[in-house]
Design an enzyme around this catalytic site. Sequence first.
Site, short mmCIF file in Angstrom:
data_model
loop_
_atom_site.label_atom_id
_atom_site.label_comp_id
_atom_site.label_asym_id
_atom_site.label_seq_id
_atom_site.Cartn_x
_atom_site.Cartn_y
_atom_site.Cartn_z
N VAL A 7 0.92 -1.28 0.11
CA VAL A 7 0.23 0.11 0.01
C VAL A 7 0.95 1.36 -0.08
CG1 VAL A 7 -1.64 1.30 1.48
CG2 VAL A 7 -1.86 -1.16 1.25
N CYS A 8 2.09 1.28 0.62
CA CYS A 8 3.01 2.39 0.91
C CYS A 8 3.19 3.04 -0.40
CB CYS A 8 4.29 1.90 1.53
SG CYS A 8 3.88 1.42 3.32
N PRO A 9 3.80 2.57 -1.51
CA PRO A 9 4.18 3.38 -2.66
C PRO A 9 2.81 3.92 -3.51
CG PRO A 9 4.16 0.89 -3.15
CD PRO A 9 4.26 1.07 -1.73
#
Length: 210
Positions: free
Chosen positions: A50-52
Amino acid sequence: MSFTGKNFPNITVDAIDYLGDYISINIFEKAQKENKKVMLFWYPKDFTFVCPTELHAFQEALPEFEKRNTIVIGASCDSNEVHFAWLNTAKDNGGIEGVTYPIIADTNRNLSSVLGILEMKEVEHPEYGTLVEGSAVSYRATYLIDETGKVFHESVNDMPLGRNVKEYIRLVDAYAHVQNHGEVCPANWEEGKDAMNATREGVASYLSAN
């Protein structure tokens, strides 16, 4: 501990810019010295899932924040070296190449510990004393800080839940409206919509019209 309505912690942390230069950032001082709002978002780990998507979403919205006199800063507990490797990894390979705002490297967890946003708890071991249980990485915490260094919004998402970047732009607009006009912003307020006076008459007038 909630920091809403209080000054953001006056702590200097390591960070990296998109050129790979190692820098130091003190969010509280930066807001005051540059007379700007700060949009600070924490994410769990580099090279994850999810982070990028979030880092690219904040990058896409960067011109909108800049138009609102707002600095965007990312943060995690990864090192500057890992940040730089991720910054040099192509988007189609899960990287964040193209991100231009600074990213904090809170490897000693000083700031994230003070904020209370780490996924961890202390447990007592009968032989080794106090140990840490959990990943010791940050939740998806978000802070909006005004030009005086005061926090006017904070929120924390669990690991799997990505943020809606447009909501933070709306909150910056709402806070600026309060600052500039002295009115308060009702539910679902957006730029261009009616705000109201914080009085009995004000709420009555708003509700009768809406």
